[in-house]
Design an enzyme around this catalytic site. Structure first.
Site, PDB file in Angstrom:
ATOM      1  N   ALA A 125       0.848  -1.196   0.000  1.00 21.83           N
ATOM      2  CA  ALA A 125       0.000   0.000   0.000  1.00 21.83           C
ATOM      3  C   ALA A 125       0.878   1.239   0.000  1.00 21.83           C
ATOM      4  O   ALA A 125       2.091   1.181   0.221  1.00 21.83           O
ATOM      5  CB  ALA A 125      -0.905  -0.001   1.235  1.00 21.83           C
ATOM      6  N   LYS A 126       0.222   2.338  -0.268  1.00 23.73           N
ATOM      7  CA  LYS A 126       0.867   3.647  -0.336  1.00 23.73           C
ATOM      8  C   LYS A 126       1.762   3.915   0.896  1.00 23.73           C
ATOM      9  O   LYS A 126       2.845   4.487   0.775  1.00 23.73           O
ATOM     10  CB  LYS A 126      -0.265   4.682  -0.393  1.00 23.73           C
ATOM     11  N   ARG A 127       1.282   3.469   2.081  1.00 22.69           N
ATOM     12  CA  ARG A 127       2.052   3.764   3.301  1.00 22.69           C
ATOM     13  C   ARG A 127       3.419   3.087   3.308  1.00 22.69           C
ATOM     14  O   ARG A 127       4.268   3.394   4.135  1.00 22.69           O
ATOM     15  CB  ARG A 127       1.257   3.330   4.548  1.00 22.69           C
TER      16      ARG A 127
END
Ligand code: GLU
Length: 305
Positions: free
Chosen positions: A245-247
């Site tokens: 994910a983006k994180r």
């Protein structure tokens, strides 16, 4: 390149909720390669019924082109196909397969579930209500300013599909939502209607959706369509094992370009995850990849910051 008329088609169906990360791009390349190597057409479908981020579609299409994918025909957008979904709902309704559901999400989560049903399966609360109970349900929806959701009256508990990698898979079928309480067609119906309407007979996507394939194939059956061949490929995960994910940092193509890498470098990394060295465009993967060698475990994406 073949237009694929009469020869079936594969597809990639991104949700335009943000930029594509390396896991999405790997799935897209595999979908394209599996379609092209079997002389199928390849379509793109934008699943923009919700969670749309403005500009994401354009960026995703540009990213897919940058790694060397091409596609046949116009891009299909779910947001433009309400009438098609409406007709499918009518078709199911005419078969007596649709009922209104007045449950809230919380009630469904708290209801005791029957044994052997898939996790999160609908327990059937609203399936066999009396007319008086339906009236009460509708009044309640009115108070909540919601429409009842529409659910499928499934007549089977399981269905079998064929997956290129997982083989014969039998999985649970429940009374899935067909139209949500906010009036939007549900993903499970839209995907089946679109695949059938656009001649898709090969569905490549991440394997978090393998559990949904049996209920989708059953829906296709009810709509008079044949089920596609499925090819569920492993998800990409971060070194901690969580879904990428983006994180997790600089995980999108855009992020990698900002860090001075090229689209070819990104494809090289995807190729390496498939056991291939020196791939710089999707066509290199097409020329050299043998699907039988697909690693079956999740792809651990460990990128230099
Ligand atoms: N839009 C879904 C996703 O981005 C894929 C759905 C499908 O391929 O059936 O995860």
């Amino acid at each position: 390149m073949s237009a694929g008329t009469g020869r079936g088609a594969g597809r990639y169906a991104p949700s335009p909720s943000g930029d594509l990360h390396l896991g999405n791009l790997r799935t897209a390349i595999l979908a394209w390669v599996l379609a092209r190597r079997s002389d199928r057409a390849f379509h793109l479908r934008v699943e923009d019924l919700d969670r749309v981020r403005p500009g994401a579609e354009e960026r995703q299409l540009a990213d897919l082109a940058a790694i060397g994918l091409d596609w046949d025909g116009p891009v299909v957008r779910q947001s433009e196909r309400d009438d098609v979904y409406g007709r499918a709902l009518e078709q199911l309704s005419a078969q007596g397969r649709v009922y209104e559901c007045y449950c809230t999400r919380r009630e469904i989560l708290e209801a005791p579930s029957a044994p052997h049903t898939p996790p999160g399966a609908y327990p059937g609360t609203c399936r066999d209500l009396t007319p008086a109970e339906r009236e009460r349900g509708r009044a309640r929806m009115h108070e909540l300013r919601r429409e009842p959701a529409l659910r499928l009256r499934a007549e089977v508990a399981t269905w079998r599909v064929h997956d290129l990698f997982a083989g014969e898979v039998t999985g649970g079928v429940d009374d899935v939502v067909l139209r949500r309480g906010d009036g939007v067609v549900a993903y499970n119906l839209a995907v089946v209607v679109d695949d059938a309407a656009t001649g898709i007979d090969q569905v490549t996507r991440a394997d978090d959706l393998l559990a949904s394939a049996p209920r989708q194939a059953y829906l296709a059956h009810l709509l008079g369509a044949s089920a596609p061949e499925y090819a569920h490929v492993p998800l990409a995960v971060s070194p901690s094992g969580a879904r990428l994910a983006k994180r997790d940092g600089a995980v999108t193509l855009r992020d990698r370009l900002e860090r001075g890498e090229s689209a070819g470098d990104v494809v090289e990394r995807i190729g390496a995850s498939l056991g291939l060295t020196g791939c710089h465009a999707a066509s290199d993967v097409l020329a050299r990849w043998d699907p039988a060698t697909l690693p079956r475990e999740p792809w651990v994406v460990d990128l230099p910051a």
